[in-house]
Write a protein that holds these residues in place. Structure first.
Motif, PDB file in Angstrom:
ATOM      1  N   ALA A  35      -4.386 -13.286  -9.270  1.00 49.08           N
ATOM      2  CA  ALA A  35      -5.702 -12.699  -8.986  1.00 49.08           C
ATOM      3  C   ALA A  35      -5.877 -11.364  -9.691  1.00 49.08           C
ATOM      4  CB  ALA A  35      -5.883 -12.527  -7.477  1.00 49.08           C
ATOM      5  N   LEU A  36      -4.826 -10.552  -9.713  1.00 48.26           N
ATOM      6  CA  LEU A  36      -4.924  -9.219 -10.302  1.00 48.26           C
ATOM      7  C   LEU A  36      -5.220  -9.273 -11.793  1.00 48.26           C
ATOM      8  CD1 LEU A  36      -4.589  -6.128 -10.076  1.00 48.26           C
ATOM      9  CD2 LEU A  36      -2.142  -6.468 -10.535  1.00 48.26           C
ATOM     10  N   VAL A  37      -4.445 -10.051 -12.535  1.00 46.90           N
ATOM     11  CA  VAL A  37      -4.639 -10.123 -13.988  1.00 46.90           C
ATOM     12  C   VAL A  37      -5.993 -10.745 -14.316  1.00 46.90           C
ATOM     13  CG1 VAL A  37      -3.726 -10.998 -16.160  1.00 46.90           C
ATOM     14  CG2 VAL A  37      -2.157 -10.270 -14.361  1.00 46.90           C
ATOM     15  N   ALA A  38      -6.375 -11.787 -13.576  1.00 48.03           N
ATOM     16  CA  ALA A  38      -7.677 -12.414 -13.802  1.00 48.03           C
ATOM     17  C   ALA A  38      -8.799 -11.414 -13.567  1.00 48.03           C
ATOM     18  CB  ALA A  38      -7.839 -13.629 -12.888  1.00 48.03           C
ATOM     19  N   ALA A  39      -8.676 -10.598 -12.525  1.00 52.98           N
ATOM     20  CA  ALA A  39      -9.712  -9.611 -12.213  1.00 52.98           C
ATOM     21  C   ALA A  39      -9.828  -8.569 -13.313  1.00 52.98           C
ATOM     22  CB  ALA A  39      -9.397  -8.936 -10.879  1.00 52.98           C
ATOM     23  N   VAL A  82       6.378 -14.328 -23.106  1.00 54.27           N
ATOM     24  CA  VAL A  82       4.919 -14.394 -22.974  1.00 54.27           C
ATOM     25  C   VAL A  82       4.292 -13.077 -23.426  1.00 54.27           C
ATOM     26  CG1 VAL A  82       3.003 -14.681 -21.354  1.00 54.27           C
ATOM     27  CG2 VAL A  82       5.067 -16.074 -21.092  1.00 54.27           C
ATOM     28  N   VAL A  83       4.913 -11.967 -23.067  1.00 55.00           N
ATOM     29  CA  VAL A  83       4.415 -10.660 -23.516  1.00 55.00           C
ATOM     30  C   VAL A  83       4.459 -10.576 -25.041  1.00 55.00           C
ATOM     31  CG1 VAL A  83       4.784  -8.168 -23.462  1.00 55.00           C
ATOM     32  CG2 VAL A  83       5.088  -9.505 -21.374  1.00 55.00           C
ATOM     33  N   LEU A  84       5.563 -11.023 -25.636  1.00 50.12           N
ATOM     34  CA  LEU A  84       5.679 -11.010 -27.094  1.00 50.12           C
ATOM     35  C   LEU A  84       4.593 -11.874 -27.732  1.00 50.12           C
ATOM     36  CD1 LEU A  84       9.551 -11.281 -27.657  1.00 50.12           C
ATOM     37  CD2 LEU A  84       8.076  -9.336 -28.212  1.00 50.12           C
ATOM     38  N   GLU A  85       4.337 -13.030 -27.125  1.00 52.72           N
ATOM     39  CA  GLU A  85       3.278 -13.901 -27.641  1.00 52.72           C
ATOM     40  C   GLU A  85       1.944 -13.180 -27.659  1.00 52.72           C
ATOM     41  OE1 GLU A  85      -0.080 -16.692 -26.116  1.00 52.72           O
ATOM     42  OE2 GLU A  85       1.533 -16.126 -24.758  1.00 52.72           O
ATOM     43  N   LEU A 119      -0.587  -9.075 -20.744  1.00 54.39           N
ATOM     44  CA  LEU A 119      -0.624  -8.575 -19.373  1.00 54.39           C
ATOM     45  C   LEU A 119      -0.197  -9.656 -18.384  1.00 54.39           C
ATOM     46  CD1 LEU A 119      -1.290  -6.235 -17.490  1.00 54.39           C
ATOM     47  CD2 LEU A 119      -3.646  -7.047 -17.397  1.00 54.39           C
ATOM     48  N   GLY A 120      -0.569 -10.903 -18.666  1.00 47.37           N
ATOM     49  CA  GLY A 120      -0.147 -11.993 -17.802  1.00 47.37           C
ATOM     50  C   GLY A 120       1.360 -12.106 -17.739  1.00 47.37           C
ATOM     51  N   GLY A 121       2.019 -11.952 -18.885  1.00 48.68           N
ATOM     52  CA  GLY A 121       3.478 -11.978 -18.888  1.00 48.68           C
ATOM     53  C   GLY A 121       4.070 -10.786 -18.174  1.00 48.68           C
ATOM     54  N   ALA A 181       2.913  -9.243 -15.707  1.00 46.58           N
ATOM     55  CA  ALA A 181       2.729  -9.376 -14.258  1.00 46.58           C
ATOM     56  C   ALA A 181       3.384 -10.631 -13.706  1.00 46.58           C
ATOM     57  CB  ALA A 181       1.241  -9.381 -13.924  1.00 46.58           C
ATOM     58  N   SER A 182       4.062 -11.410 -14.581  1.00 45.54           N
ATOM     59  CA  SER A 182       4.713 -12.675 -14.198  1.00 45.54           C
ATOM     60  C   SER A 182       3.713 -13.733 -13.762  1.00 45.54           C
ATOM     61  CB  SER A 182       5.755 -12.447 -13.092  1.00 45.54           C
ATOM     62  OG  SER A 182       6.818 -11.651 -13.552  1.00 45.54           O
ATOM     63  N   ALA A 183       2.474 -13.634 -14.246  1.00 49.91           N
ATOM     64  CA  ALA A 183       1.451 -14.633 -13.928  1.00 49.91           C
ATOM     65  C   ALA A 183       1.309 -15.657 -15.038  1.00 49.91           C
ATOM     66  CB  ALA A 183       0.105 -13.944 -13.690  1.00 49.91           C
ATOM     67  N   SER A 184       2.140 -15.575 -16.081  1.00 55.84           N
ATOM     68  CA  SER A 184       2.071 -16.411 -17.270  1.00 55.84           C
ATOM     69  C   SER A 184       0.908 -15.960 -18.147  1.00 55.84           C
ATOM     70  CB  SER A 184       1.936 -17.891 -16.904  1.00 55.84           C
ATOM     71  OG  SER A 184       1.921 -18.697 -18.059  1.00 55.84           O
ATOM     72  N   SER A 185       0.835 -16.517 -19.334  1.00 58.95           N
ATOM     73  CA  SER A 185      -0.176 -16.120 -20.310  1.00 58.95           C
ATOM     74  C   SER A 185      -1.573 -16.382 -19.782  1.00 58.95           C
ATOM     75  CB  SER A 185       0.041 -16.894 -21.612  1.00 58.95           C
ATOM     76  OG  SER A 185      -0.906 -16.522 -22.583  1.00 58.95           O
ATOM     77  N   ASN A 186      -2.438 -15.367 -19.814  1.00 55.52           N
ATOM     78  CA  ASN A 186      -3.831 -15.522 -19.407  1.00 55.52           C
ATOM     79  C   ASN A 186      -4.695 -15.780 -20.623  1.00 55.52           C
ATOM     80  OD1 ASN A 186      -4.869 -14.132 -16.355  1.00 55.52           O
ATOM     81  ND2 ASN A 186      -2.734 -14.528 -16.840  1.00 55.52           N
TER      82      ASN A 186
END
Length: 481
Positions: free
Chosen positions: A79-83, A126-129, A336-338, A340-345
């Motif tokens: 929810a946080l990263v999506a927001a 994921v962050v590197l991606e 940011l998704g990586g 936050a451990s939410a996977s790639s957004n």
């Protein structure tokens, strides 16, 4: 600036809100504040399922050391990263695009990457991606690739996405299902056993008919009204009928015991940028990152083009306004998704639901992002809407996107075949990237066979070659490791 194409004449400036109107160009794009708000709500409700699905996918997998991620913490991170990223897309990109953890990408992280390393190492990749994608944007390469795509292929991408998103809606609602086991003569069937049964499917069918009726009457807020009414119907039916919870799928439409829940931010920052290099070989890491980048790259491309096209925002040359900023924000969302451990957004095709409600600007994204922000504290309410209530909106959006098929020249073999493969493979392979890849490769091959290789942009040649590698990733990985 590129000429904007809208399906409505410019509206009068918003009374009392001149700065808001000018910044988001609401009136200029023929929209109104009401349409933007309705669009933001519609997009949120059609993609709120990710708040449940992402924790299930990531939380249901184990890393190399047998560790699992907390479902509660994953819901908060999702929810946080999506927001944050959806609001940034609205303010910085000014397009009605919402972002959240990418389906398919999270499965790659959970079932392909994490088993080879720790969760922190996997999220570091994921962050590197995301950082690499941002670098491609800054150099102009990502935007140049999008501009090199012929307009008919862009239209085919939109049509394919329409079929894909409608297929998702039918499956999520249980109207269509996969035949279990190896004995089935067809890969999918009607309902769960070849026929429609159960109250959840009734909710979906009522929702589809209601959506069609409202659209036929040109009712304002048709998709949102359908979602709300169908959800209320689902809650009532679930209370008075004897229904197994699993019949609804991921979200059971019940009134929550509590409205407010405390967010748990324990996963934020739990990543190791280069830890994966100590777990697996460099070649394997390169291939894993390449898989993530290519999937994210072209899923985003298809989504941005499809949604912008449906909103009437492409210019005369088929270009997306402010594309560089949009792609940079999308790349940052992956990183940011990586983190936050939410996977790639990534950008969500469900944003087309908001466009279907009349959204034409980034203000709709601000509304959607704000709702994801509320979901941090109101998770019980955000997850009340079952798939059967949200899926009718996806069917309607599929119809709207499908209408663009009339703009493709089906008399030209060099256009028709790549367009057909692009359209067909998206739903049939359950992947936007696969459809785009098949279309690109066939386009290059046919142009070459016809002696028209010079008509193909060099970036399209390179992209087609990358897709050949993408489709052959498994044998290449076996060969190089």
């Amino acid at each position: 600036m590129a000429r904007q194409i809208t399906d409505k004449a410019p509206a009068p400036p918003l009374p009392g809100l001149p700065l808001l109107d000018r910044y988001f160009r609401i009136s200029e794009r023929g929209s109104t504040l009401g349409r933007e708000v309705r669009g933001g709500f519609a997009t949120f409700f059609t993609m709120a399922y990710i708040l449940v699905l992402n924790p299930i996918i990531l939380g249901g997998a184990k890393d190399k050391f047998g560790e699992q991620l907390s479902g509660t913490q994953l819901a908060t991170a999702t929810a946080l990263v999506a927001a944050v990223m959806t609001v940034l897309m609205g303010i910085g990109g000014n397009l009605p695009l919402a972002l959240a953890a990418g389906l398919g990408l999270n499965a790659v992280v959970a079932f392909q990457i994490a088993p080879q390393m720790s969760w922190a190492d996997a999220m570091g990749l994921v962050v590197l991606e995301g950082l690499i994608i941002c670098a491609l944007v800054v150099t102009g390469l990502r935007e140049a690739v999008m501009h090199a795509i012929p307009q008919p292929l862009k239209q085919a991408i939109s049509v394919g996405i329409g079929l894909f998103i409608a297929f998702i809606g039918f499956i999520d609602a249980g109207f269509v299902s996969r035949i279990p086991g190896p004995t089935g003569s067809t890969p999918v069937q009607l309902g769960s056993d070849g026929r429609l049964s159960g109250w959840p499917v009734v909710v979906f069918c009522v929702g589809v008919l209601l959506t069609i009726a409202l659209m036929a009457r040109k009712a304002k807020g048709a998709l949102l009204i359908s979602i709300v009414v169908s959800t209320v119907l689902a809650i009532v039916i679930n209370e008075i009928a004897d229904i197994r919870p699993e019949a609804w799928g991921l979200t059971v439409p019940t009134l929550p015991d509590s409205v407010v829940d405390t967010p748990d931010f324990g996963l934020l920052g739990s990543f190791s940028l280069f830890g994966a290099f100590q777990q697996v070989g460099v070649v394997t890491i390169v291939l894993l990152i390449f898989t993530l980048i290519l999937s994210d790259f072209f899923d985003t491309m298809g989504t941005v083009v499809g949604v912008s096209n449906e909103a009437g925002l492409l210019d005369a040359e088929g270009r997306v306004p402010g594309l560089g900023r949009v792609l940079l924000i999308d790349g940052a969302a992956a990183a940011l998704g990586g983190a936050a451990s939410a996977s790639s957004n990534t950008s969500y095709i469900e944003s087309a639901a908001g466009v279907g409600e009349g959204a034409r600007t980034g203000f709709a994204s601000v509304v959607t992002g704000a709702l994801f922000g509320l979901a941090l504290f109101l998770t019980p309410l955000a997850t009340v809407v079952p798939a059967q209530a949200a899926a009718p909106a996806l069917i309607a959006v599929g119809f709207l996107l499908m209408s663009q098929v009339r703009s493709i020249d089906w008399e030209r073999i060099d256009i028709a075949v790549p367009a057909f493969l692009t359209i067909a493979l998206m739903p049939f392979s359950y992947s936007i990237s696969n459809g785009i890849g098949a279309g690109f490769i066939s386009y290059v091959v046919i142009k070459t066979v016809l002696g028209k290789a010079r008509e193909v942009h060099w970036l399209l040649w390179g992209t087609a070659a990358l897709f050949v590698v993408y489709f052959a990733i498994d044998p290449l990985e076996r060969l190089l490791t």
